[in-house]
Design an enzyme around this catalytic site. Structure first.
Site, short mmCIF file in Angstrom:
data_model
loop_
_atom_site.label_atom_id
_atom_site.label_comp_id
_atom_site.label_asym_id
_atom_site.label_seq_id
_atom_site.Cartn_x
_atom_site.Cartn_y
_atom_site.Cartn_z
N ARG A 154 25.38 9.25 -4.15
CA ARG A 154 25.39 8.59 -2.84
C ARG A 154 26.44 7.51 -2.70
O ARG A 154 27.00 7.31 -1.62
CB ARG A 154 24.00 7.99 -2.57
CG ARG A 154 22.94 9.04 -2.31
CD ARG A 154 21.60 8.40 -2.08
NE ARG A 154 20.59 9.42 -1.81
CZ ARG A 154 19.31 9.16 -1.63
NH1 ARG A 154 18.86 7.92 -1.71
NH2 ARG A 154 18.45 10.13 -1.37
N SER A 195 0.82 -1.22 0.00
CA SER A 195 0.00 0.00 0.00
C SER A 195 0.84 1.26 0.00
O SER A 195 0.44 2.29 0.52
CB SER A 195 -0.93 0.00 1.22
OG SER A 195 -0.18 -0.13 2.42
N GLY A 196 2.04 1.17 -0.58
CA GLY A 196 2.85 2.37 -0.77
C GLY A 196 2.42 3.09 -2.04
O GLY A 196 1.35 2.83 -2.61
N THR A 216 7.32 4.22 1.43
CA THR A 216 6.93 5.56 0.96
C THR A 216 6.84 6.54 2.12
O THR A 216 7.33 7.68 2.04
CB THR A 216 5.57 5.50 0.24
OG1 THR A 216 5.67 4.66 -0.90
CG2 THR A 216 5.11 6.89 -0.18
N GLU A 227 19.55 17.87 -5.00
CA GLU A 227 20.19 16.82 -4.21
C GLU A 227 21.38 16.25 -4.96
O GLU A 227 21.61 16.57 -6.13
CB GLU A 227 19.18 15.73 -3.86
CG GLU A 227 18.03 16.24 -3.00
CD GLU A 227 17.03 15.16 -2.61
OE1 GLU A 227 17.25 14.00 -3.02
OE2 GLU A 227 16.06 15.47 -1.92
N HIS A 239 22.44 4.74 2.33
CA HIS A 239 22.30 6.19 2.48
C HIS A 239 23.47 6.69 3.31
O HIS A 239 23.76 6.13 4.37
CB HIS A 239 20.98 6.54 3.17
CG HIS A 239 20.60 7.98 2.97
ND1 HIS A 239 21.26 9.01 3.59
CD2 HIS A 239 19.65 8.56 2.20
CE1 HIS A 239 20.73 10.16 3.22
NE2 HIS A 239 19.75 9.91 2.37
N ARG A 293 21.07 4.48 -7.84
CA ARG A 293 19.88 5.33 -7.98
C ARG A 293 20.22 6.80 -7.77
O ARG A 293 20.85 7.17 -6.79
CB ARG A 293 18.82 4.91 -6.96
CG ARG A 293 17.59 5.80 -6.94
CD ARG A 293 16.59 5.28 -5.93
NE ARG A 293 17.04 5.47 -4.57
CZ ARG A 293 16.62 6.46 -3.76
NH1 ARG A 293 15.75 7.34 -4.21
NH2 ARG A 293 17.05 6.55 -2.53
N HIS A 342 19.72 1.42 2.46
CA HIS A 342 18.64 2.37 2.18
C HIS A 342 17.73 1.95 1.03
O HIS A 342 16.52 2.05 1.13
CB HIS A 342 19.26 3.73 1.86
CG HIS A 342 18.27 4.83 1.61
ND1 HIS A 342 17.35 5.23 2.55
CD2 HIS A 342 18.07 5.61 0.52
CE1 HIS A 342 16.62 6.21 2.06
NE2 HIS A 342 17.03 6.46 0.83
N GLN A 373 12.02 11.03 2.90
CA GLN A 373 12.09 12.42 3.36
C GLN A 373 12.29 13.40 2.23
O GLN A 373 11.62 14.42 2.12
CB GLN A 373 13.23 12.57 4.37
CG GLN A 373 12.99 11.93 5.72
CD GLN A 373 14.14 12.22 6.68
OE1 GLN A 373 15.15 12.83 6.31
NE2 GLN A 373 13.98 11.78 7.91
N SER A 430 13.17 7.51 -7.09
CA SER A 430 12.45 6.27 -6.79
C SER A 430 10.94 6.47 -6.70
O SER A 430 10.17 5.65 -7.22
CB SER A 430 12.97 5.65 -5.49
OG SER A 430 12.96 6.59 -4.44
#
Length: 535
Positions: free
Chosen positions: A291, A10-11, A43, A115, A243, A387, A352, A47, A392
């Site tokens: 990352r 249910s994301g 989800t 980012e 992460h 990624r 992560h 952040q 994502s």
């Protein structure tokens, strides 16, 4: 039980598919099942934000595509990258139409963040709880849709295929079909069979395979493990993104609090134990490098100094600005005695995101007929070996949409297979209740220790070999337990995580190079042979 569309998870990926199916086919049933509460998803803990090109005067699709390809280190599927970037803006607009609220400037334009790995400001966010806001909006929209039924506390055990009709199924078997799932209803503690015309796996990631992760406790790789057992195709599992900046708290294991990459986007500086800004020694982009580079740099600094963390310095950022952008992070730091205006934040890398997963095509189709995958459990070709930040959530929505478009054509002429009707109910005869839960909890600790110590940010051949041997033993012990005891979520999750651990190790052993998130000191350079590892 029978349904037209079955969505596992249910994301954002699962709810995107469910909403589109319900709105397009009001006469058909859409069943969404989740193993805890509907809002407990990966989800929810996202952040940073969702990337998309909005300012076409300064930004472009070509720039976003190029940033993604660079981050993916040669393994992205360029066609998929173009699809996600170009279709992504429409998907974000749908999300806004469903009620998601993103931060805006005083003139009403959206605030765009930047980012690591992005060349322009293009990341939409809601404070530092973007995922939670998106989840809220989509759950509200889903709950207002009369033909969507969301069932909580329903644990999926296995996919139903011809195997359950007594046929021998191997990876070379043509036309494997998915008929639905076996589930453990945690409210009744009974096994149930759910038949479906279309099944969608949106089951999230697998961060709990590691000792320290930003993922919630539900991220146990269930969907990936189920597809592998059903003889479906899995690829690129070696690419686990750590992460760089999870909050370090002494003695805390399991889910770590995430310090968003957006903090470095706003000017945060990484410093070692001596207070030195070290990222310039590793990459000209310094703290805004991708990352994988930042995580390896931090790992190197920790090994040099013998510490378990480095620092993130935000003391030079105006406190009112920091609180406005990152209220959740500010409150978390304050709750453990850190005044971000005066003190550095201790951070360390944590597992992560999984860039690999269930292999899909450009329409979200897996190698198993009538089974789709979207979100972190899927390997679409977007991320390649690493990624790009905030891609994502975008990918999840784009591929949930594309899966729906493909499934919508199929469902018009489909009925539940007559073969599916013959699948027997689950049989638990000859099993007993587990007498010692320590058999499960200790095996889980061993798994997480092995994966963290041997299959982390930096790998070697001997570490991978040791990990494989220890996982073999854990697998034998757990399979014996599975065959003789009644099912529980803890046992099923352990079984799935051991399978995922095996897949990560096996893919890492096959990759005789260092690329993206996979760094092996025995093969420190990239190979001239660019390939995906498919199991």
């Amino acid at each position: 039980m029978q349904t037209d569309f079955l969505v596992i998870g249910s994301g954002i990926a699962g709810l995107t598919f469910a909403l589109k199916a319900a709105q397009r086919f009001p006469d058909k049933k859409v069943l969404v099942i989740t193993k805890t509460q509907a809002d407990e998803t990966n989800t929810k803990y996202a952040q940073g934000g969702i990337a998309g090109v909005w300012d076409f005067e300064k930004d472009s699709f070509d720039k976003h595509i190029e940033d993604t390809l660079i981050s993916g280190d040669g393994l992205c599927n360029k066609q998929v990258v173009e699809i996600v970037v170009k279709e992504g803006v429409d998907r974000i607009q749908e999300l806004i139409d469903w009620g998601a609220r993103f931060d805006k400037e005083s003139d009403g334009d959206y605030k765009l963040g930047k980012e690591g790995g992005h060349s322009e400001f293009r990341v939409l966010h809601h404070k530092d709880v973007t995922g939670r806001e998106m989840e809220r909006a989509m759950l509200e929209a889903a709950q207002n849709q009369p033909n969507i039924r969301i069932v909580n506390h329903c644990y999926v055990v296995d996919l139903l295929t011809q195997h359950h009709l007594g046929y021998l199924i191997t990876k070379s078997t043509p036309h494997i079909e998915c008929y639905g799932v076996y589930v453990l209803n945690l409210k009744t503690n009974q096994m149930e069979k759910i038949l479906a015309n279309i099944t969608v796996l949106a089951s999230g990631g697998n961060g709990q395979v590691y000792r320290s992760t930003t993922n919630p406790g539900i991220a146990t790789g269930d969907g990936i493990a189920m597809v592998y057992r059903a003889k479906g195709r899995i690829e690129n599992m070696e690419f686990i993104q750590f992460h760089p900046t999870a909050l370090y708290e002494l003695g805390v294991t399991g889910q770590s609090f995430l310090i968003s990459e957006a903090v470095r986007g706003d000017g945060g500086i990484l410093r070692n134990k001596n207070g030195e800004a070290f990222m310039e020694r590793y990459d000209p982009r310094k703290d805004l490098a991708p990352r994988d580079i930042v995580a390896r740099a931090i790992d190197s600094e920790m090994k040099i100094s013998g510490t378990e963390y480095v620092y993130l310095d935000v003391t030079h950022i105006p406190t009112d600005k920091f609180i406005e952008h990152f209220p959740n992070i500010y409150e978390k730091c304050r709750s453990i005695g850190i005044d971000v205006a005066k003190q550095y934040i201790p951070v360390a890398p944590a597992a992560h995101y999984s860039c690999g997963g269930i292999k899909t095509d450009e329409w979200g189709r897996t190698s198993i007929k009538n089974l789709y995958a979207a979100g972190e459990c899927a390997s679409t070709g977007l991320h390649g070996a690493n990624r790009l930040a905030s891609n994502s959530l975008l990918e999840a929505m784009v591929f949930a949409h594309r899966s729906f478009v493909d499934a919508a054509e199929k469902i018009k002429s489909m009925e539940v297979s007559t073969d599916a009707q013959s699948i027997p109910d689950w049989k638990a005869t000859g099993t007993t209740q587990p007498k010692e839960m320590i058999l499960i909890t200790q095996s889980l600790k061993e798994l997480q220790q092995v994966m963290s110590d041997y299959v982390g940010i930096v790998r070697t051949n001997i570490r991978l070999e040791r990990a494989a041997k220890r996982l073999d033993l854990l697998w034998e012990e757990t399979e014996s337990l599975y065959q003789t005891t009644a099912l529980s979520p803890q046992l099923c999750e352990l079984r799935n995580m051991i399978t995922v651990g095996y897949l990560i190790v096996k893919c890492a052993q096959f990759r005789k190079e260092s690329r993206g998130l996979h760094f092996n000191t025995d093969y420190p350079y990239k190979s001239t042979l660019v390939q995906n590892i498919v199991l």
